[in-house]
Design a protein around this motif. Structure first.
Motif, PDB file in Angstrom:
ATOM      1  N   SER A 416     -25.165 -58.386 -93.605  1.00  0.00           N
ATOM      2  CA  SER A 416     -26.670 -59.339 -94.255  1.00  0.00           C
ATOM      3  C   SER A 416     -27.449 -58.187 -94.750  1.00  0.00           C
ATOM      4  O   SER A 416     -28.525 -58.965 -94.952  1.00  0.00           O
ATOM      5  N   ASN A 417     -27.008 -56.567 -94.720  1.00  0.00           N
ATOM      6  CA  ASN A 417     -28.274 -56.053 -95.362  1.00  0.00           C
ATOM      7  C   ASN A 417     -28.399 -55.669 -96.259  1.00  0.00           C
ATOM      8  O   ASN A 417     -29.887 -55.415 -96.520  1.00  0.00           O
ATOM      9  N   ASN A 418     -27.985 -55.879 -97.338  1.00  0.00           N
ATOM     10  CA  ASN A 418     -28.457 -55.850 -98.878  1.00  0.00           C
ATOM     11  C   ASN A 418     -26.953 -55.989 -99.812  1.00  0.00           C
ATOM     12  O   ASN A 418     -26.392 -56.062-100.514  1.00  0.00           O
ATOM     13  N   PRO A 419     -27.116 -57.395 -99.594  1.00  0.00           N
ATOM     14  CA  PRO A 419     -26.222 -59.172-100.722  1.00  0.00           C
ATOM     15  C   PRO A 419     -26.029 -59.334-101.603  1.00  0.00           C
ATOM     16  O   PRO A 419     -27.693 -58.644-102.666  1.00  0.00           O
ATOM     17  N   ALA A 420     -25.416 -58.886-102.329  1.00  0.00           N
ATOM     18  CA  ALA A 420     -25.286 -59.420-103.324  1.00  0.00           C
ATOM     19  C   ALA A 420     -23.825 -59.418-104.184  1.00  0.00           C
ATOM     20  O   ALA A 420     -23.284 -60.506-102.726  1.00  0.00           O
ATOM     21  N   PHE A 421     -23.814 -60.770-105.571  1.00  0.00           N
ATOM     22  CA  PHE A 421     -22.919 -62.034-105.912  1.00  0.00           C
ATOM     23  C   PHE A 421     -22.416 -61.534-107.255  1.00  0.00           C
ATOM     24  O   PHE A 421     -23.039 -61.362-108.346  1.00  0.00           O
ATOM     25  N   VAL A 422     -21.181 -62.159-106.947  1.00  0.00           N
ATOM     26  CA  VAL A 422     -20.828 -62.029-108.401  1.00  0.00           C
ATOM     27  C   VAL A 422     -20.228 -63.138-108.019  1.00  0.00           C
ATOM     28  O   VAL A 422     -19.781 -64.768-107.905  1.00  0.00           O
ATOM     29  N   PHE A 423     -21.532 -64.280-109.571  1.00  0.00           N
ATOM     30  CA  PHE A 423     -21.195 -65.634-109.292  1.00  0.00           C
ATOM     31  C   PHE A 423     -20.890 -66.159-110.952  1.00  0.00           C
ATOM     32  O   PHE A 423     -20.072 -65.130-112.320  1.00  0.00           O
ATOM     33  N   LYS A 424     -19.768 -67.724-110.659  1.00  0.00           N
ATOM     34  CA  LYS A 424     -18.735 -67.765-111.700  1.00  0.00           C
ATOM     35  C   LYS A 424     -19.519 -69.520-112.114  1.00  0.00           C
ATOM     36  O   LYS A 424     -19.524 -69.857-111.195  1.00  0.00           O
ATOM     37  N   LEU A 425     -20.607 -69.128-113.673  1.00  0.00           N
ATOM     38  CA  LEU A 425     -21.510 -70.891-113.339  1.00  0.00           C
ATOM     39  C   LEU A 425     -20.565 -71.464-114.502  1.00  0.00           C
ATOM     40  O   LEU A 425     -20.700 -71.197-115.810  1.00  0.00           O
ATOM     41  N   TYR A 426     -20.433 -72.420-114.647  1.00  0.00           N
ATOM     42  CA  TYR A 426     -19.460 -73.284-115.425  1.00  0.00           C
ATOM     43  C   TYR A 426     -20.549 -74.601-115.532  1.00  0.00           C
ATOM     44  O   TYR A 426     -20.946 -75.779-114.647  1.00  0.00           O
ATOM     45  N   PRO A 427     -21.010 -74.323-117.227  1.00  0.00           N
ATOM     46  CA  PRO A 427     -22.406 -75.637-118.016  1.00  0.00           C
ATOM     47  C   PRO A 427     -21.858 -77.224-118.056  1.00  0.00           C
ATOM     48  O   PRO A 427     -20.300 -77.009-117.435  1.00  0.00           O
ATOM     49  N   PRO A 428     -22.326 -77.656-117.306  1.00  0.00           N
ATOM     50  CA  PRO A 428     -21.778 -79.220-117.291  1.00  0.00           C
ATOM     51  C   PRO A 428     -20.452 -79.990-118.717  1.00  0.00           C
ATOM     52  O   PRO A 428     -20.651 -79.359-119.849  1.00  0.00           O
ATOM     53  N   ASN A 429     -19.707 -79.719-118.045  1.00  0.00           N
ATOM     54  CA  ASN A 429     -18.543 -80.584-119.562  1.00  0.00           C
ATOM     55  C   ASN A 429     -17.839 -79.064-119.320  1.00  0.00           C
ATOM     56  O   ASN A 429     -17.590 -79.395-120.718  1.00  0.00           O
ATOM     57  N   SER A 430     -17.541 -77.971-119.227  1.00  0.00           N
ATOM     58  CA  SER A 430     -16.867 -77.004-119.900  1.00  0.00           C
ATOM     59  C   SER A 430     -16.212 -76.549-118.994  1.00  0.00           C
ATOM     60  O   SER A 430     -16.539 -76.583-117.008  1.00  0.00           O
ATOM     61  N   GLU A 431     -14.704 -75.985-119.050  1.00  0.00           N
ATOM     62  CA  GLU A 431     -14.307 -75.043-118.503  1.00  0.00           C
ATOM     63  C   GLU A 431     -15.013 -73.878-118.542  1.00  0.00           C
ATOM     64  O   GLU A 431     -14.204 -73.203-117.585  1.00  0.00           O
ATOM     65  N   ASP A 432     -15.195 -73.095-119.577  1.00  0.00           N
ATOM     66  CA  ASP A 432     -15.633 -71.435-119.799  1.00  0.00           C
ATOM     67  C   ASP A 432     -16.434 -71.492-118.438  1.00  0.00           C
ATOM     68  O   ASP A 432     -17.801 -71.890-118.854  1.00  0.00           O
ATOM     69  N   ALA A 433     -16.780 -70.333-117.943  1.00  0.00           N
ATOM     70  CA  ALA A 433     -17.596 -69.856-117.724  1.00  0.00           C
ATOM     71  C   ALA A 433     -17.958 -68.880-117.571  1.00  0.00           C
ATOM     72  O   ALA A 433     -17.353 -68.294-117.904  1.00  0.00           O
ATOM     73  N   GLU A 434     -19.530 -68.614-117.740  1.00  0.00           N
ATOM     74  CA  GLU A 434     -20.140 -67.420-117.678  1.00  0.00           C
ATOM     75  C   GLU A 434     -20.261 -66.407-116.206  1.00  0.00           C
ATOM     76  O   GLU A 434     -20.481 -67.101-115.009  1.00  0.00           O
ATOM     77  N   ILE A 435     -19.875 -65.491-116.447  1.00  0.00           N
ATOM     78  CA  ILE A 435     -20.312 -64.240-114.884  1.00  0.00           C
ATOM     79  C   ILE A 435     -21.407 -63.717-114.527  1.00  0.00           C
ATOM     80  O   ILE A 435     -21.713 -63.383-115.589  1.00  0.00           O
ATOM     81  N   SER A 436     -21.688 -63.303-113.898  1.00  0.00           N
ATOM     82  CA  SER A 436     -23.077 -63.177-113.759  1.00  0.00           C
ATOM     83  C   SER A 436     -22.913 -62.127-111.768  1.00  0.00           C
ATOM     84  O   SER A 436     -22.767 -63.038-111.354  1.00  0.00           O
ATOM     85  N   PHE A 437     -23.961 -61.446-112.234  1.00  0.00           N
ATOM     86  CA  PHE A 437     -23.376 -60.573-111.243  1.00  0.00           C
ATOM     87  C   PHE A 437     -26.006 -60.066-110.989  1.00  0.00           C
ATOM     88  O   PHE A 437     -26.287 -59.690-111.523  1.00  0.00           O
ATOM     89  N   VAL A 438     -25.307 -61.053-109.233  1.00  0.00           N
ATOM     90  CA  VAL A 438     -26.958 -60.779-108.902  1.00  0.00           C
ATOM     91  C   VAL A 438     -27.228 -59.035-107.841  1.00  0.00           C
ATOM     92  O   VAL A 438     -26.897 -59.544-106.954  1.00  0.00           O
TER      93      VAL A 438
END
Length: 572
Positions: A416-438
């Motif tokens: 873990s020298n330089n971590p990065a993520f691709v997150f899937k964010l699900y809002p409440p009561n939603s099955e559609d995800a937002e994709i975020s890269f940090v």
């Protein structure tokens, strides 16, 4: 095989220069040189027949003759030394630093050392000691040593074993030390025999002919050397087998318990504490050097560790139990040794990412209170995180040590020298995800001169940069953003694990080699012949080295007699 029969009746093998029985020169060695002087005998191998000088017809003969040449052996050794020297210019593949730009050899050598590194890699020097041509070279040296030894040892042993007191006059007269005495009393000869015996000569008599010999074992010194070298070469070849030699690098975080590589899950190490001491910049002894260095220089770094051993359980599937082996303070040049393994302290890392806390905000209003937060353990991340307000975050992709290039984004190492993520964010009561890269992909791509729009974000890698607000790698618009709130760091130790069963073999080979050196250097094979002729005698002598010492022995033996001292016919 053709044979040569001497006038004494002894049958010699083809290629013999001096008769094995009487020593009479044969094969055209009875002539004199152009100055009408007798040529001294070449006694290097007692004039015995060597296979390499006799046969040269079949392919086996040619191979034998090639490897029996001392010049060929010397050239093979020189080539091996040159290749080994070139292999030390740059680090071998297994020693590429963990923090290198890339641990891929095809990339590392050219990126780090330029054209010289590229040539070094293409010629295979990055894997020198395991390359086929280097192993073939070492094997050729071993074959040459064996054939050289057999080609010379066997005929020499046969000739010396048949050492006789009665020798032909032409043999004696063409030795380097030689004299004639016309009249000698029998008591004088007896006195000489007694004096030689006192000097630890082995005196043998045959029909009035006498030979006194000592130090024959020194003739075997070079062959003992060869045995030692062959053992050393065998040990070097055995290092290629993981059974005899194993070496690997392992990182252990402070407080972590992990299995030691190469031990078949038998041994574990727990890093109880990592200690780093540095030189005092205010100390007058080091002040100038530290200012010139321009950085903090460690004076000591050590790992206080506990070694455990797994206990075998008779119950299948039972939890593994560990028993404590010992505690160690592992420092530079003070390794931990246990069960045939050795742990060396070789590196450390002070700021490895261990945990990251993220907070969720609305994209259009980042100054408001966060909508929620979650913490990711970088060494054991969960697949999803449920927030209190109904949001759900999934880790779609995790890259511990990511980089970016024209080929895309990928993870360079598992650390873990330089971590990065691709997150899937699900809002409440939603099955559609937002994709975020940090991760600072866009900023780093621009710094590298790469158009972010043409970068494929699916294969991830490493890049060094600051973390930025999350982005949608697909190019869509997000309603929420994930930001890093805090980062926790760990310290970890870099340890080299080694198991070497070839070291005792190397030591045995070195001891045998040195014994051969001493055997051939400090002792000499000396022989003195007394040949009765009419009322007098012929006195001749030979040694493989230290002619002065041999002459002193003769002078001491004939002291008080009428026997003439030997002349050095080489000087004459």
């Amino acid at each position: 095989m053709n044979s040569i029969k001497c006038e004494c009746g002894h049958v010699n093998p083809e290629g013999t220069v001096l008769c094995e029985a009487c020593g009479k020169p044969i094969e055209g060695n009875q002539h004199i040189d152009g100055n009408d002087k007798k040529k001294l005998l070449n006694m290097r191998y007692e004039g015995s027949a060597r296979r390499s000088n006799t046969y040269n017809k079949t392919i086996i003969d040619k191979i034998w003759n090639f490897f029996s040449s001392v010049k060929i052996a010397v050239w093979l050794i020189v080539i091996a030394l040159i290749a080994s020297s070139i292999g030390t210019i740059f680090p071998l593949e297994q020693y590429i630093p963990a923090d290198a730009v890339s641990r891929d050899p095809s990339v590392f050598y050219e990126a780090t050392y330029g054209l010289a590194g590229k040539i070094f890699y293409q010629l295979g020097f990055h894997q020198l000691y395991s390359s086929w041509w280097y192993l073939l070279l070492i094997a050729s040296i071993g074959v040459s040593l064996v054939i050289c030894s057999i080609d010379r040892f066997v005929p020499l042993y046969r000739a010396l074993k048949r050492q006789k007191a009665k020798r032909h006059e032409s043999f004696l007269s063409r030795l380097r030390f030689y004299s004639e005495t016309e009249s000698v009393q029998e008591e004088e000869i007896k006195q000489v025999k007694e004096q030689l015996a006192k000097q630890r000569y082995n005196v043998k008599e045959e029909d009035g002919h006498i030979v006194a010999e000592k130090g024959r074992f020194s003739r075997w010194g070079p062959y003992v050397n060869h045995i030692g070298l062959i053992i050393i070469l065998i040990a070097a070849m055995l290092r290629l087998s993981p059974i005899f030699f194993f070496e690997e690098y392992v990182w252990v975080r402070e407080g972590e318990l992990r299995v030691i590589p190469g031990t078949d899950n038998e041994y574990f190490i727990e890093n109880k504490q990592f200690i780093l001491d540095t030189y005092d910049a205010d100390d007058e002894r080091f002040k100038d050097a530290l200012q010139k260095e321009g950085r903090v220089v460690p004076s000591n770094f050590q790992t206080n560790a506990i070694i455990y051993r797994a206990i075998e359980s008779e119950v299948v599937g039972a939890e593994q139990e560990l028993e404590k082996v010992d505690e160690f303070e592992i420092r530079m040049n003070e390794p931990a040794k246990f069960g045939g393994y050795t742990l060396y302290q070789q590196g450390y890392q002070l700021n490895e990412f261990s945990e990251m806390t993220f907070k969720l905000y609305e994209m259009n209003d980042p100054d408001t209170e966060p909508l929620g937060e979650f913490t990711v353990d970088l060494f054991d991340p969960d697949l999803e995180y449920e927030l209190d307000n109904g949001f759900k975050v999934e880790i779609a992709e995790f890259y511990p040590d990511y980089t970016i290039s024209e080929e895309g984004v990928r993870s360079k190492t598992n650390s873990s020298n330089n971590p990065a993520f691709v997150f899937k964010l699900y809002p409440p009561n939603s099955e559609d995800a937002e994709i975020s890269f940090v991760g600072d992909v866009i900023g780093t791509a621009e710094q590298m001169g790469i158009d972010p729009e043409v970068v494929d974000l699916s294969p991830m890698g490493q890049v060094i940069g600051t973390f930025t607000p999350s982005i949608d790698p697909t190019g869509g618009e997000n309603n929420y953003r994930i930001l890093i709130d805090s980062i926790d760091f760990d310290r970890k130790s870099g340890l080299n694990v080694k198991r070497d069963y070839t070291l005792p073999i190397f030591i045995i080979g070195a001891i045998i080699f040195m014994a051969g050196v001493l055997q051939g250097m400090y002792w000499q094979h000396r022989r003195i012949w007394i040949h009765p002729k009419n009322n007098g005698i012929l006195l001749a002598a030979h040694t493989n080295k230290n002619w002065f010492g041999l002459k002193k022995d003769i002078e001491k033996a004939i002291e008080g007699t009428s026997i003439n001292i030997v002349n050095d016919q080489k000087e004459d």
